[in-house]
Design a protein around this motif. Structure first.
Motif, PDB file in Angstrom:
ATOM      1  N   GLY A 143      -7.418  74.874  42.379  1.00 38.78           N
ATOM      2  CA  GLY A 143      -8.547  75.689  42.811  1.00 38.78           C
ATOM      3  C   GLY A 143      -8.269  76.630  43.964  1.00 38.78           C
ATOM      4  N   GLU A 144      -7.016  76.857  44.306  1.00 38.68           N
ATOM      5  CA  GLU A 144      -6.706  77.751  45.422  1.00 38.68           C
ATOM      6  C   GLU A 144      -6.884  79.215  45.032  1.00 38.68           C
ATOM      7  N   THR A 145      -7.179  80.033  46.013  1.00 34.72           N
ATOM      8  CA  THR A 145      -7.319  81.473  45.782  1.00 34.72           C
ATOM      9  C   THR A 145      -5.950  82.145  45.837  1.00 34.72           C
ATOM     10  N   ASP A 146      -5.881  83.374  45.313  1.00 34.72           N
ATOM     11  CA  ASP A 146      -4.629  84.134  45.375  1.00 34.72           C
ATOM     12  C   ASP A 146      -4.184  84.320  46.821  1.00 34.72           C
ATOM     13  N   GLU A 147      -5.121  84.599  47.694  1.00 35.88           N
ATOM     14  CA  GLU A 147      -4.787  84.832  49.100  1.00 35.88           C
ATOM     15  C   GLU A 147      -4.169  83.585  49.733  1.00 35.88           C
ATOM     16  N   SER A 148      -4.744  82.425  49.447  1.00 38.42           N
ATOM     17  CA  SER A 148      -4.227  81.174  49.994  1.00 38.42           C
ATOM     18  C   SER A 148      -2.830  80.873  49.457  1.00 38.42           C
ATOM     19  N   ILE A 149      -2.630  81.102  48.169  1.00 35.33           N
ATOM     20  CA  ILE A 149      -1.319  80.857  47.556  1.00 35.33           C
ATOM     21  C   ILE A 149      -0.279  81.795  48.157  1.00 35.33           C
ATOM     22  N   ALA A 150      -0.633  83.065  48.293  1.00 29.73           N
ATOM     23  CA  ALA A 150       0.300  84.052  48.853  1.00 29.73           C
ATOM     24  C   ALA A 150       0.720  83.676  50.263  1.00 29.73           C
ATOM     25  N   ARG A 151      -0.236  83.214  51.052  1.00 34.35           N
ATOM     26  CA  ARG A 151       0.069  82.828  52.430  1.00 34.35           C
ATOM     27  C   ARG A 151       1.029  81.647  52.472  1.00 34.35           C
ATOM     28  N   ARG A 152       0.819  80.675  51.595  1.00 37.93           N
ATOM     29  CA  ARG A 152       1.680  79.490  51.580  1.00 37.93           C
ATOM     30  C   ARG A 152       3.098  79.807  51.124  1.00 37.93           C
ATOM     31  N   LEU A 153       3.233  80.719  50.159  1.00 38.84           N
ATOM     32  CA  LEU A 153       4.534  80.997  49.567  1.00 38.84           C
ATOM     33  C   LEU A 153       5.253  82.169  50.215  1.00 38.84           C
ATOM     34  N   GLY A 154       4.601  82.839  51.167  1.00 39.38           N
ATOM     35  CA  GLY A 154       5.237  83.984  51.793  1.00 39.38           C
ATOM     36  C   GLY A 154       5.380  85.171  50.852  1.00 39.38           C
ATOM     37  N   MET A 155       4.457  85.266  49.885  1.00 36.29           N
ATOM     38  CA  MET A 155       4.473  86.355  48.920  1.00 36.29           C
ATOM     39  C   MET A 155       3.302  87.290  49.193  1.00 36.29           C
ATOM     40  N   SER A 156       3.335  88.463  48.570  1.00 33.74           N
ATOM     41  CA  SER A 156       2.183  89.347  48.680  1.00 33.74           C
ATOM     42  C   SER A 156       1.088  88.845  47.736  1.00 33.74           C
ATOM     43  N   ARG A 157      -0.158  89.156  48.078  1.00 36.87           N
ATOM     44  CA  ARG A 157      -1.278  88.743  47.225  1.00 36.87           C
ATOM     45  C   ARG A 157      -1.166  89.408  45.855  1.00 36.87           C
ATOM     46  N   ARG A 158      -0.658  90.645  45.841  1.00 40.54           N
ATOM     47  CA  ARG A 158      -0.510  91.367  44.573  1.00 40.54           C
ATOM     48  C   ARG A 158       0.468  90.655  43.642  1.00 40.54           C
ATOM     49  N   SER A 159       1.575  90.122  44.211  1.00 34.32           N
ATOM     50  CA  SER A 159       2.555  89.414  43.385  1.00 34.32           C
ATOM     51  C   SER A 159       1.955  88.157  42.779  1.00 34.32           C
ATOM     52  N   VAL A 160       1.189  87.425  43.590  1.00 31.95           N
ATOM     53  CA  VAL A 160       0.545  86.215  43.083  1.00 31.95           C
ATOM     54  C   VAL A 160      -0.444  86.578  41.983  1.00 31.95           C
ATOM     55  N   ALA A 161      -1.239  87.624  42.222  1.00 32.51           N
ATOM     56  CA  ALA A 161      -2.230  88.046  41.230  1.00 32.51           C
ATOM     57  C   ALA A 161      -1.562  88.442  39.914  1.00 32.51           C
ATOM     58  N   GLU A 162      -0.390  89.057  40.007  1.00 32.10           N
ATOM     59  CA  GLU A 162       0.333  89.456  38.789  1.00 32.10           C
ATOM     60  C   GLU A 162       0.802  88.229  38.009  1.00 32.10           C
ATOM     61  N   HIS A 163       1.313  87.220  38.722  1.00 31.77           N
ATOM     62  CA  HIS A 163       1.699  85.965  38.051  1.00 31.77           C
ATOM     63  C   HIS A 163       0.493  85.356  37.324  1.00 31.77           C
ATOM     64  N   VAL A 164      -0.637  85.332  38.030  1.00 31.84           N
ATOM     65  CA  VAL A 164      -1.848  84.734  37.461  1.00 31.84           C
ATOM     66  C   VAL A 164      -2.337  85.545  36.259  1.00 31.84           C
ATOM     67  N   ARG A 165      -2.267  86.872  36.363  1.00 32.50           N
ATOM     68  CA  ARG A 165      -2.722  87.726  35.251  1.00 32.50           C
ATOM     69  C   ARG A 165      -1.891  87.475  33.999  1.00 32.50           C
ATOM     70  N   ARG A 166      -0.575  87.376  34.171  1.00 27.74           N
ATOM     71  CA  ARG A 166       0.308  87.183  33.031  1.00 27.74           C
ATOM     72  C   ARG A 166       0.042  85.856  32.327  1.00 27.74           C
ATOM     73  N   ILE A 167      -0.147  84.806  33.098  1.00 29.87           N
ATOM     74  CA  ILE A 167      -0.392  83.504  32.470  1.00 29.87           C
ATOM     75  C   ILE A 167      -1.786  83.452  31.857  1.00 29.87           C
ATOM     76  N   SER A 168      -2.739  84.187  32.454  1.00 31.78           N
ATOM     77  CA  SER A 168      -4.084  84.252  31.870  1.00 31.78           C
ATOM     78  C   SER A 168      -4.039  84.890  30.491  1.00 31.78           C
ATOM     79  N   GLU A 169      -3.281  85.990  30.371  1.00 37.00           N
ATOM     80  CA  GLU A 169      -3.144  86.659  29.077  1.00 37.00           C
ATOM     81  C   GLU A 169      -2.444  85.754  28.073  1.00 37.00           C
ATOM     82  N   ARG A 170      -1.440  85.045  28.550  1.00 34.54           N
ATOM     83  CA  ARG A 170      -0.681  84.168  27.649  1.00 34.54           C
ATOM     84  C   ARG A 170      -1.544  83.036  27.094  1.00 34.54           C
ATOM     85  N   LEU A 171      -2.429  82.505  27.928  1.00 32.76           N
ATOM     86  CA  LEU A 171      -3.258  81.375  27.510  1.00 32.76           C
ATOM     87  C   LEU A 171      -4.616  81.803  26.962  1.00 32.76           C
ATOM     88  N   GLY A 172      -4.937  83.095  27.074  1.00 34.13           N
ATOM     89  CA  GLY A 172      -6.218  83.568  26.572  1.00 34.13           C
ATOM     90  C   GLY A 172      -7.395  83.135  27.416  1.00 34.13           C
TER      91      GLY A 172
END
Length: 246
Positions: free
Chosen positions: A194-223
């Protein structure tokens, strides 16, 4: 003593500080207050290190000016026989500046590994001195000399080191399968939690945009049509039981 007063007050007028304090790097110029010196126990710890220094750095690539300041000191210590082990997060592997620094120090004998997540900044000198961040104040650290606490921090580092992936800039491409899969797995687990993109990005040292892109790709894959549905689909899809392909 002047140094004790500096530790208590936080700084000291340069004119009142004995020259030996500056010569030993126990006192350095205060960037925010010209004409005053501040105690810098970290520099003294570096100078007094006899065998090994362990460091862990959360977040992504380190600032250029920090690396420029660190490099001469690190090379000097390596050449005097100090073992250096450093843990970064996987995201530094895509940062050319940090990779250049890593290549330089590993050539001199330093050992560098990465993890998807690094819990916090730690510096341990030998087995008798450690530093951890002092609250949320920048450029301030808590000096620890209690033997039990130092041993605890050293063991914490060693356990993380055993799980980390070695960095060899001259041999390993910027994007390896291990690096790609580990952050993705962590992102998927965080989405299920249940974490947000912003929270995940902060924990992993990534940009929020990169996290959102990962999430978008898996969302499309799983429908998936929503974040809640995505978490449920990830948990029941079996993706977390194996490596997610890029």
């Amino acid at each position: 003593m002047a140094y004790r007063r500096a530790l208590t007050d936080g700084s000291l007028p340069a004119a009142e500080a004995p020259g030996c304090l500056s010569a030993l790097r126990l006192m350095v110029a205060d960037r925010d207050a010209p004409g005053r010196l501040v105690p810098k126990a970290l520099e003294a710890g570096v100078a007094g290190c006899r065998e090994e220094v362990r460091t862990a750095h959360p977040g992504g690539g380190r600032p250029v000016h920090v690396l420029e300041q660190s490099l001469p000191r690190d090379v000097r210590d390596l050449r005097r026989g100090i073992r250096q082990r450093t843990i970064y997060q996987h995201t530094v592997r895509s940062g050319l500046t940090t990779l250049a620094y890593i290549e330089r120090v590993t050539t001199e004998g330093a050992e560098v590994r990465t993890l998807a997540e690094v819990a916090g900044r730690i510096i341990v000198f030998d087995g008798d001195l450690a530093f951890v961040p002092f609250s949320d104040e920048p450029h301030r650290a808590l000096r620890i000399q209690h033997p039990a606490l130092v041993r605890f921090l050293a063991r914490h580092f060693d356990e993380a080191w055993a799980r980390a992936v070695p960095v060899r800039p001259e041999r390993v491409p910027l994007r390896t399968p291990v690096v790609t899969s580990d952050p993705q797995r962590t992102i998927l687990q965080a989405v299920v939690g249940g974490e947000t993109d912003e929270s995940i990005a902060r924990r992993l040292g990534m940009s929020r945009r990169s996290v959102a892109e990962h999430v978008r790709r898996i969302s499309e894959r799983l429908g998936s049509n929503s974040r809640a549905q995505l978490g449920c689909l990830i948990a029941t899809s079996g993706l977390l039981s194996g490596l997610l392909e890029a």
